[in-house]
Scaffold this motif. Structure first.
Motif, PDB file in Angstrom:
ATOM      1  N   ALA A  34       0.820  -1.215   0.000  1.00  0.00           N
ATOM      2  CA  ALA A  34       0.000   0.000   0.000  1.00  0.00           C
ATOM      3  C   ALA A  34       0.852   1.263   0.000  1.00  0.00           C
ATOM      4  N   VAL A  35       2.030   1.194   0.585  1.00  0.00           N
ATOM      5  CA  VAL A  35       2.884   2.385   0.615  1.00  0.00           C
ATOM      6  C   VAL A  35       3.890   2.382  -0.539  1.00  0.00           C
ATOM      7  N   ASN A  36       3.726   1.393  -1.408  1.00  0.00           N
ATOM      8  CA  ASN A  36       4.629   1.327  -2.554  1.00  0.00           C
ATOM      9  C   ASN A  36       4.515   2.616  -3.367  1.00  0.00           C
ATOM     10  N   PRO A  37       5.609   3.281  -3.596  1.00  0.00           N
ATOM     11  CA  PRO A  37       5.541   4.568  -4.283  1.00  0.00           C
ATOM     12  C   PRO A  37       4.931   4.496  -5.683  1.00  0.00           C
ATOM     13  N   VAL A  38       4.977   3.348  -6.315  1.00  0.00           N
ATOM     14  CA  VAL A  38       4.423   3.278  -7.675  1.00  0.00           C
ATOM     15  C   VAL A  38       2.921   3.527  -7.692  1.00  0.00           C
ATOM     16  N   LEU A  39       2.281   3.397  -6.547  1.00  0.00           N
ATOM     17  CA  LEU A  39       0.836   3.659  -6.517  1.00  0.00           C
ATOM     18  C   LEU A  39       0.542   5.126  -6.221  1.00  0.00           C
ATOM     19  N   GLY A  40       1.585   5.905  -6.091  1.00  0.00           N
ATOM     20  CA  GLY A  40       1.375   7.332  -5.843  1.00  0.00           C
ATOM     21  C   GLY A  40       1.103   7.630  -4.387  1.00  0.00           C
ATOM     22  N   LEU A  41       1.240   6.625  -3.551  1.00  0.00           N
ATOM     23  CA  LEU A  41       1.094   6.835  -2.102  1.00  0.00           C
ATOM     24  C   LEU A  41       2.416   7.401  -1.596  1.00  0.00           C
ATOM     25  N   PRO A  42       2.625   7.595  -0.309  1.00  0.00           N
ATOM     26  CA  PRO A  42       3.826   8.260   0.178  1.00  0.00           C
ATOM     27  C   PRO A  42       5.084   7.895  -0.613  1.00  0.00           C
ATOM     28  N   GLN A  43       5.767   8.884  -1.087  1.00  0.00           N
ATOM     29  CA  GLN A  43       6.927   8.642  -1.943  1.00  0.00           C
ATOM     30  C   GLN A  43       8.012   7.878  -1.201  1.00  0.00           C
ATOM     31  N   GLY A  44       8.658   6.994  -1.928  1.00  0.00           N
ATOM     32  CA  GLY A  44       9.596   6.065  -1.305  1.00  0.00           C
ATOM     33  C   GLY A  44      10.951   6.654  -0.971  1.00  0.00           C
ATOM     34  N   GLN A  45      10.966   7.484   0.061  1.00  0.00           N
ATOM     35  CA  GLN A  45      12.271   7.952   0.513  1.00  0.00           C
ATOM     36  C   GLN A  45      12.878   6.849   1.362  1.00  0.00           C
ATOM     37  N   LEU A  46      14.175   6.741   1.299  1.00  0.00           N
ATOM     38  CA  LEU A  46      14.862   5.634   1.948  1.00  0.00           C
ATOM     39  C   LEU A  46      14.549   5.559   3.447  1.00  0.00           C
ATOM     40  N   ASP A  47      14.632   6.710   4.147  1.00  0.00           N
ATOM     41  CA  ASP A  47      14.404   6.684   5.594  1.00  0.00           C
ATOM     42  C   ASP A  47      12.974   6.268   5.923  1.00  0.00           C
ATOM     43  N   TYR A  48      12.028   6.726   5.085  1.00  0.00           N
ATOM     44  CA  TYR A  48      10.619   6.383   5.306  1.00  0.00           C
ATOM     45  C   TYR A  48      10.407   4.874   5.190  1.00  0.00           C
ATOM     46  N   GLN A  49      10.997   4.298   4.112  1.00  0.00           N
ATOM     47  CA  GLN A  49      10.809   2.868   3.887  1.00  0.00           C
ATOM     48  C   GLN A  49      11.507   2.045   4.965  1.00  0.00           C
ATOM     49  N   CYS A  50      12.679   2.488   5.404  1.00  0.00           N
ATOM     50  CA  CYS A  50      13.386   1.761   6.468  1.00  0.00           C
ATOM     51  C   CYS A  50      12.581   1.779   7.762  1.00  0.00           C
ATOM     52  N   LEU A  51      11.985   2.953   8.026  1.00  0.00           N
ATOM     53  CA  LEU A  51      11.166   3.092   9.234  1.00  0.00           C
ATOM     54  C   LEU A  51      10.017   2.093   9.215  1.00  0.00           C
ATOM     55  N   LEU A  52       9.494   1.859   8.021  1.00  0.00           N
ATOM     56  CA  LEU A  52       8.345   0.969   7.903  1.00  0.00           C
ATOM     57  C   LEU A  52       8.765  -0.501   7.900  1.00  0.00           C
ATOM     58  N   ILE A  53       9.846  -0.797   7.203  1.00  0.00           N
ATOM     59  CA  ILE A  53      10.209  -2.193   6.993  1.00  0.00           C
ATOM     60  C   ILE A  53      10.837  -2.822   8.243  1.00  0.00           C
ATOM     61  N   ILE A  54      11.748  -2.089   8.906  1.00  0.00           N
ATOM     62  CA  ILE A  54      12.459  -2.725  10.025  1.00  0.00           C
ATOM     63  C   ILE A  54      11.533  -3.065  11.198  1.00  0.00           C
ATOM     64  N   PRO A  55      10.749  -2.080  11.708  1.00  0.00           N
ATOM     65  CA  PRO A  55       9.807  -2.513  12.754  1.00  0.00           C
ATOM     66  C   PRO A  55       8.743  -3.423  12.174  1.00  0.00           C
ATOM     67  N   GLY A  56       8.523  -3.274  10.870  1.00  0.00           N
ATOM     68  CA  GLY A  56       7.511  -4.096  10.187  1.00  0.00           C
ATOM     69  C   GLY A  56       7.845  -5.564  10.242  1.00  0.00           C
ATOM     70  N   ILE A  57       9.124  -5.893  10.307  1.00  0.00           N
ATOM     71  CA  ILE A  57       9.490  -7.308  10.410  1.00  0.00           C
ATOM     72  C   ILE A  57       9.297  -7.784  11.848  1.00  0.00           C
ATOM     73  N   ALA A  58       9.630  -6.913  12.802  1.00  0.00           N
ATOM     74  CA  ALA A  58       9.532  -7.304  14.217  1.00  0.00           C
ATOM     75  C   ALA A  58       8.073  -7.497  14.638  1.00  0.00           C
ATOM     76  N   VAL A  59       7.204  -6.602  14.174  1.00  0.00           N
ATOM     77  CA  VAL A  59       5.800  -6.662  14.618  1.00  0.00           C
ATOM     78  C   VAL A  59       5.112  -7.950  14.138  1.00  0.00           C
ATOM     79  N   PRO A  60       5.134  -8.272  12.838  1.00  0.00           N
ATOM     80  CA  PRO A  60       4.479  -9.531  12.439  1.00  0.00           C
ATOM     81  C   PRO A  60       5.143 -10.761  13.047  1.00  0.00           C
ATOM     82  N   TRP A  61       6.461 -10.688  13.257  1.00  0.00           N
ATOM     83  CA  TRP A  61       7.148 -11.836  13.857  1.00  0.00           C
ATOM     84  C   TRP A  61       6.637 -12.079  15.279  1.00  0.00           C
ATOM     85  N   LEU A  62       6.546 -10.984  16.052  1.00  0.00           N
ATOM     86  CA  LEU A  62       6.058 -11.119  17.429  1.00  0.00           C
ATOM     87  C   LEU A  62       4.600 -11.566  17.459  1.00  0.00           C
ATOM     88  N   LEU A  63       3.801 -10.971  16.573  1.00  0.00           N
ATOM     89  CA  LEU A  63       2.380 -11.327  16.533  1.00  0.00           C
ATOM     90  C   LEU A  63       2.185 -12.791  16.140  1.00  0.00           C
TER      91      LEU A  63
END
Lengths: 203, 111
Positions: A34-63
């Motif tokens: 959904a946040v993939n920049p190709v859909l015109g949603l939040p543009q894929g700046q590196l820091d933004y994507q890292c912020l999403l992906i790194i905790p994003g791995i921890a959260v589903p893993w814990l859940l």
């Protein structure tokens, strides 16, 4: 006799039917898509994507760990028969990895005007339906939906939307995210309903 | 038909009892299953499940392993090789009887 056959199928697919185990990962896939920049949603700046992906791995893993504990406590543990006991199955496993990778490359470089990964996923849903003794009827519906979506680019390009954007973001991440999430919930419902039916028949 | 009755009489009682047949069938589809999952699959009460598992263990058809997962006790059950053979043969016998019964029905229907 039919009840016993059904019980055998449920026992064989016990862990697979505990669909909620994988739900956090599928929802994560959906969020990433959904946040993939190709859909015109939040543009894929590196820091933004890292912020999403790194905790994003921890959260589903814990859940998924937490959901796994729930399943172990409430539904118990069943260890399946060894899946890679025969050389043919090992070979099939390696081949499927190669085929999926090839599909990914074909979709990424748009060598074909269809989504090969989408078609593969449809085939996987049909295989799952067949292997689960036709227990998961929703798999057929999802397979049909994926086939339609994968072949959609053949119908032409709608407006300004470029198919590569859809193939890249929509078909590869969002559609599987939605379908796999729904499928995991429906698997859980199938498990609960079938166990209830078996329990009622036993009493 | 006499053969079929003989086959029916020859079925192993330890295996053919409905609850035990259900347990062995469930176990034949996996490598091992714990007490909770077997209770879920068969719908048996704890007491009944324990009794039937003990009988199957006495007959040498299943192995029961008691262990701890974390601090919680866990009972793991798996078929022995003899148990796997017994349930496979039993299912084959049941399938044969089922086919024979269908044949009798079609013969009766024609008469």
């Amino acid at each position: 006799m039919e009840d016993l056959k059904r019980m055998r199928i449920i026992a064989a697919h016990y862990r697979n039917l505990q669909g909620l185990r994988m739900l956090p990962w599928f929802l994560w896939l959906l969020v990433i898509g959904a946040v993939n920049p190709v859909l015109g949603l939040p543009q894929g700046q590196l820091d933004y994507q890292c912020l999403l992906i790194i905790p994003g791995i921890a959260v589903p893993w814990l859940l998924s760990k937490w959901i796994g504990r729930y399943y172990d406590r409430v539904y118990g543990r069943v260890e399946g028969l060894p899946p890679l006991s025969q050389p043919i199955e090992v070979l099939a496993g390696i081949l499927s990895v190669v085929i999926v990778y090839a599909g990914f490359v074909i979709d990424t470089f748009e060598w074909l005007p269809v989504s090969v990964l989408g078609l593969m996923m449809a085939a996987a849903f049909l295989a799952e339906w067949w292997r689960s003794g036709r227990l998961l009827n929703h798999s057929v519906l999802f397979a049909a939906l994926l086939v339609v979506l994968s072949l959609l680019p053949l119908a032409g390009t709608p407006g300004d939307v470029h198919w590569s954007h859809l193939l890249g973001g929509f078909i590869i991440l969002i559609v599987p995210g939605i379908i796999l999430s729904l499928s995991s919930v429906l698997k859980h419902i199938a498990l609960v309903r079938n166990l209830k039916a078996l329990s009622q028949e036993a009493s | 038909m006499t053969d079929a009755f003989e086959a029916l009489a020859g079925l192993d009682r330890v295996v053919h009892e409905p609850a035990r047949l259900a347990l062995l069938t469930a176990l034949s589809a996996c490598r091992s299953a714990d007490f909770v999952s077997l209770q879920r699959l068969t719908g048996l009460t704890k007491g009944n499940l324990s009794t039937h598992l003990s009988k199957l263990e006495e007959a040498g058809l299943v192995e029961i392993e008691k262990q701890f997962i974390g601090k919680k006790p866990n009972t793991l059950v798996r078929l022995t090789p003899e148990g796997r053979t017994a349930i496979e043969q039993h299912w084959q016998a049941l399938e044969r009887l089922h086919r024979d019964a269908q044949r009798w029905q079609s013969v009766d229907g024609r008469q």
